[in-house]
Enzyme design. Sequence first.
Site, short mmCIF file in Angstrom:
data_model
loop_
_atom_site.label_atom_id
_atom_site.label_comp_id
_atom_site.label_asym_id
_atom_site.label_seq_id
_atom_site.Cartn_x
_atom_site.Cartn_y
_atom_site.Cartn_z
N ARG A 33 -41.03 31.91 73.79
CA ARG A 33 -41.29 31.16 75.03
C ARG A 33 -42.57 31.60 75.71
NH1 ARG A 33 -35.83 32.84 77.75
NH2 ARG A 33 -36.65 34.70 76.68
N SER A 139 -26.16 42.25 64.24
CA SER A 139 -26.20 43.52 64.97
C SER A 139 -25.01 44.38 64.54
CB SER A 139 -26.08 43.25 66.47
OG SER A 139 -25.85 44.43 67.20
N TYR A 152 -21.57 39.41 74.05
CA TYR A 152 -22.66 39.73 73.11
C TYR A 152 -22.06 40.01 71.72
CZ TYR A 152 -26.66 41.90 70.85
OH TYR A 152 -27.67 42.21 69.97
P1 NDP Z 1 -36.81 41.90 72.33
O1 NDP Z 1 -36.30 41.62 73.70
O2 NDP Z 1 -37.87 42.93 72.16
O3 NDP Z 1 -37.29 40.51 71.65
C1 NDP Z 1 -36.50 39.36 71.75
C2 NDP Z 1 -37.29 38.16 71.28
O4 NDP Z 1 -36.44 37.01 71.38
C3 NDP Z 1 -38.52 37.89 72.12
O5 NDP Z 1 -39.60 37.57 71.29
C4 NDP Z 1 -38.13 36.68 72.96
O6 NDP Z 1 -39.27 35.86 73.18
C5 NDP Z 1 -37.16 35.97 72.01
N1 NDP Z 1 -36.26 35.08 72.75
C6 NDP Z 1 -35.27 35.42 73.61
N2 NDP Z 1 -34.71 34.31 74.13
C7 NDP Z 1 -35.36 33.24 73.57
C8 NDP Z 1 -35.26 31.84 73.72
N3 NDP Z 1 -34.34 31.30 74.54
N4 NDP Z 1 -36.08 31.05 73.02
C9 NDP Z 1 -37.00 31.59 72.19
N5 NDP Z 1 -37.16 32.91 72.01
C10 NDP Z 1 -36.35 33.73 72.70
O7 NDP Z 1 -35.52 42.31 71.49
P2 NDP Z 1 -35.31 42.73 69.94
O8 NDP Z 1 -36.54 42.58 69.16
O9 NDP Z 1 -34.62 44.02 69.95
O10 NDP Z 1 -34.24 41.63 69.54
C11 NDP Z 1 -34.39 40.74 68.47
C12 NDP Z 1 -33.00 40.40 67.92
O11 NDP Z 1 -32.39 41.59 67.45
C13 NDP Z 1 -32.02 39.82 68.94
O12 NDP Z 1 -31.29 38.81 68.30
C14 NDP Z 1 -31.12 41.01 69.28
O13 NDP Z 1 -29.85 40.58 69.70
C15 NDP Z 1 -31.07 41.70 67.96
N6 NDP Z 1 -30.71 43.12 67.94
C16 NDP Z 1 -31.38 44.04 68.71
C17 NDP Z 1 -31.04 45.38 68.62
C18 NDP Z 1 -31.70 46.43 69.46
O14 NDP Z 1 -31.07 47.50 69.69
N7 NDP Z 1 -32.93 46.24 69.90
C19 NDP Z 1 -30.01 45.85 67.70
C20 NDP Z 1 -29.37 44.80 66.95
C21 NDP Z 1 -29.73 43.49 67.06
P3 NDP Z 1 -39.63 35.13 74.56
O15 NDP Z 1 -39.08 35.95 75.67
O16 NDP Z 1 -41.13 35.05 74.54
O17 NDP Z 1 -39.00 33.78 74.42
C1 8X3 Z 2 -27.86 45.73 69.86
C2 8X3 Z 2 -27.13 46.95 69.48
O1 8X3 Z 2 -25.13 48.46 70.04
O2 8X3 Z 2 -26.43 47.58 71.92
O3 8X3 Z 2 -27.42 44.62 69.15
O4 8X3 Z 2 -24.96 46.14 70.68
S1 8X3 Z 2 -25.86 47.28 70.59
#
Ligand code: NDP
Ligand code: 8X3
Length: 253
Positions: A33, A139, A152
């Site tokens: 976004r 996750s 979540y």
């Molecule tokens: P970040 O917050 O660093 O990145 C999230 C990304 O998702 C951003 O680029 C954001 O872009 C995009 N995003 C969120 N909402 C929307 C939307 N409505 N439309 C389009 N893009 C969207 O988090 P992570 O890189 O950590 O997360 C990436 C994925 O990994 C997620 O699915 C998260 O649930 C999962 N995850 C994360 C973990 C962690 O501990 N970090 C562990 C396990 C899974 P923008 O805001 O520009 O739209």
């Molecule tokens: C993100 C990892 O453990 O916070 O997906 O759910 S946890």
Amino acid sequence: MKTILITGATAGFGEATAKLFAQHHWNLIITGRRKDRLEKLEKELTAAYPIAVLSLCFDVRNLEEVKQAIASLQGNWKNIDVLLNNAGLAAGRGPIQNGHYEDWEQMIDTNIKGLIYMMREVAPLMIARNRGHIINVASLAGWEAYGGGNVYCGTKHAVRAISRSSRVDLLPHHIKVSVISPGAADTEFSLVRFKGDKEKADAVYEGYQPLKAEDIANSIYFMATQPEHVNIEEIFILPTAQATATVTHKQTN
Ligand code: NDP
Ligand code: 8X3
């Protein structure tokens, strides 16, 4: 040259994956976004590598925007080899009885509905080529249901179930469906979860070495570059210091 479409390429795992695939000379479709971040990344990567980068700014929760974005692809941009369904978030953490409806809706709309909208729109392009690979980001929360994680965790369990079922649907079309399930990783994730509260977000990663976004990018690259006959069904990747969602070995000073 191959092409990967990455949702949520403006931060965290998505951005690190875009950088790694660019280094390996893949063409990129980067989405998110935040237009300014997409433009900056596109400029940086096209200056550094002999690749083409297409930025598509849209919200994965909005079906019309998703449809328009994919329908706008011209020529070789339709030849998507890998779809990385990464955009997602946790909004808040707390008991079900205190939950906020708007947080729940945001998580369900992004993590589940956004992901299936992308699969629905991109899969036909892959079917037309009789090849492709969809990698969905679930996750640790897709394996475990920890207190306060309720919705979540539900969305990430759903990602894993949808992926397994879709693998059956897409089997006759030679399309791989894979999942990556990371544990704690230091990205903007916790800052988003705790709505900008940096102290609370930083505390999640204190006293141990969490995963880095680059660790996840490396795993995704490994999945995406296996021989045609090999599908890595799932990578479940944790920091060495983390055993479960609620058991982490932390150093205290
Ligand atoms: P970040 O917050 O660093 O990145 C999230 C990304 O998702 C951003 O680029 C954001 O872009 C995009 N995003 C969120 N909402 C929307 C939307 N409505 N439309 C389009 N893009 C969207 O988090 P992570 O890189 O950590 O997360 C990436 C994925 O990994 C997620 O699915 C998260 O649930 C999962 N995850 C994360 C973990 C962690 O501990 N970090 C562990 C396990 C899974 P923008 O805001 O520009 O739209
Ligand atoms: C993100 C990892 O453990 O916070 O997906 O759910 S946890």
